[in-house]
Motif scaffolding. Structure first.
Motif, PDB file in Angstrom:
ATOM      1  N   THR A  69       0.216  -9.557 -27.692  1.00  0.00           N
ATOM      2  CA  THR A  69      -0.972  -9.904 -28.447  1.00  0.00           C
ATOM      3  C   THR A  69      -0.912 -11.053 -29.217  1.00  0.00           C
ATOM      4  OG1 THR A  69       0.150  -8.479 -30.271  1.00  0.00           O
ATOM      5  CG2 THR A  69      -1.603  -7.405 -28.712  1.00  0.00           C
ATOM      6  N   LEU A 125       2.710  -6.574 -24.120  1.00  0.00           N
ATOM      7  CA  LEU A 125       1.721  -6.003 -23.103  1.00  0.00           C
ATOM      8  C   LEU A 125       2.364  -5.758 -21.968  1.00  0.00           C
ATOM      9  CD1 LEU A 125      -1.393  -7.594 -24.186  1.00  0.00           C
ATOM     10  CD2 LEU A 125      -0.617  -5.451 -25.094  1.00  0.00           C
ATOM     11  N   SER A 126       2.708  -6.929 -21.221  1.00  0.00           N
ATOM     12  CA  SER A 126       3.392  -6.827 -19.808  1.00  0.00           C
ATOM     13  C   SER A 126       4.235  -7.785 -19.629  1.00  0.00           C
ATOM     14  CB  SER A 126       1.906  -6.931 -18.997  1.00  0.00           C
ATOM     15  OG  SER A 126       1.355  -8.433 -19.249  1.00  0.00           O
TER      16      SER A 126
END
Length: 404
Positions: free
Chosen positions: A272, A155-156
């Motif tokens: 995730t 995600l980041s």
């Protein structure tokens, strides 16, 4: 080896790489044989070169770069000069037909960096650019986690790099004064964004845009002679990068921050299925099924030890000095055509990110970063691409066209 009297040229490239390789009996090739290395030191000061040569038992040194390049004994030209002097020396080495291994940035502008890549390709010479951060134990552990699918969908990425560099008045500065003069090629964006480009593109995906804010937080410093000088280059930069695949990276770079983290550089990667925090050496992980359930309550002190929820990832192998490891890979590339992914074109992409980071800061907007290939025509392809939000808000502005 040109520029070995400098901090990085001497410590990392000469002592910890080339001399270490010489002492171990050379570089082992794929067939089990070894190729030995023999350095010639090049610089401006006869005294410094003579002292280094005597100290380390090096036979060859010279203050005449042209003579060294004209000598067929020397197959590889290695450049550790200050940025401002690098491109001219690289052009000479290309013209001489030498294989080239250089520090980054490869040039002061993307246009010149791309031209050097094209010249090297046209000349058919092997070329490499230092990508040392990829060889750090922490980032190698991170690469193993990524390849194993540990994160699920990433995600980041959040990164913090930096430390307090003394102003030079009551304590000597840890970095040379040219780093803080833009006219001498200084600045933290020019220094660090080429690193961030190759770290991001090799671990997470190509950088597709940058939004950056560069600042000069210490406006006046004291140089090596004790003279006060104005700092004209940025000493801190705060940036958001959008990567292919939708990953968002936020990286802070600063020579004006006091360290409150385990290491001088630290990245947190969230996915995730799990997260990781890595530094130069360490790597801590927290998988999805071992993630605590924090609850926000500003009225009560939180006694939970969140640091204890992380698991130290084992190394499972010995990691050598990253500069030495990449040197060995490049020597294999020269001698037996082993793979080499970190060439002048990769270096040009790093220069482009730095250039566009500075432009983003100056213009106060997000800048799209096009894909760069050897066919890219000029620096104009890297400019003027508006974001969707900017396009919607630009009714009265001139049309902006993106690169194809």
């Amino acid at each position: 080896m040109n520029g070995v009297s400098g901090r990085m040229g001497y410590r990392q490239h000469l002592v910890r790489s080339i001399l270490a390789i010489r002492e171990q009996g050379g570089v082992e090739l794929s067939d089990g044989t070894r190729v030995q290395v023999e350095p010639i030191l090049v610089g401006r000061s006869e005294q410094k070169l003579a002292e280094l040569a005597e100290k380390h038992g090096i036979e060859h040194w010279t203050t005449n770069l042209d003579e060294a390049l004209a000598d067929d004994r020397w197959q590889i030209y290695a450049d550790f000069l200050v940025t401002k002097a690098r491109a001219a020396a690289l052009r000479k080495a290309i013209a001489a037909g030498k294989a080239i291994y250089t520090e980054k940035p490869t040039a002061e502008s993307f246009e010149e960096a791309l031209e050097l890549a094209k010249l090297a390709t046209a000349a058919g010479i092997k070329n490499g650019v230092v990508h040392d951060k990829l060889y750090l134990p922490g980032l190698q552990k991170l690469k193993r986690l990524i390849d194993s699918g540990f994160f699920g969908r990433i995600l980041s990425v959040r990164g913090e790099f930096g430390y307090w560099v003394f102003e030079g008045d009551w304590q000597p500065a840890q970095r040379p004064s040219w780093n803080y003069r833009a006219e001498d090629g200084g600045g933290i964006i020019v220094d660090m964004f080429p690193h961030w480009n190759y770290v991001l593109e090799n671990l997470f995906g190509r950088v597709e845009s940058v939004y950056a804010k560069a600042v000069t937080e210490i406006p006046e410093r004291v140089d090596e002679k004790g003279d006060t000088y104005p700092a004209t280059a940025d000493d801190a930069a705060y940036a958001i990068f959008e990567l292919e695949g939708g990953v968002i990276a936020q990286l802070n770079s600063s020579w004006t921050t006091r360290v409150n983290r385990d290491e001088l550089v630290e990245f947190q990667v969230d996915g995730t299925l799990g997260s990781a925090v890595v530094g130069l050496f360490g790597c801590k992980i927290q998988p999805r099924n071992a993630t605590p359930k924090p609850v926000w309550n500003p009225d009560l002190a939180d006694a939970h030890d969140y640091a204890a929820d992380w698991i130290e990832s084992p190394g499972n192998r010995e990691f050598e000095n990253g500069f030495k490891t990449q040197w060995e890979e490049f020597i294999r590339h020269v001698v037996e055509d082993a793979p080499n992914h970190y060439d002048f074109l990769a270096g040009a992409r790093g220069v482009l990110l730095a250039e566009e980071g500075l432009r983003s800061s100056a213009e106060g907007r997000r800048i799209a970063i096009p894909e760069v290939t050897i066919e890219t025509t000029d620096a104009a392809t890297a400019t003027d691409a508006a974001t969707p939000v900017e396009a919607q808000a630009a009714d009265a502005a001139p049309e902006l066209t993106g690169a194809r």
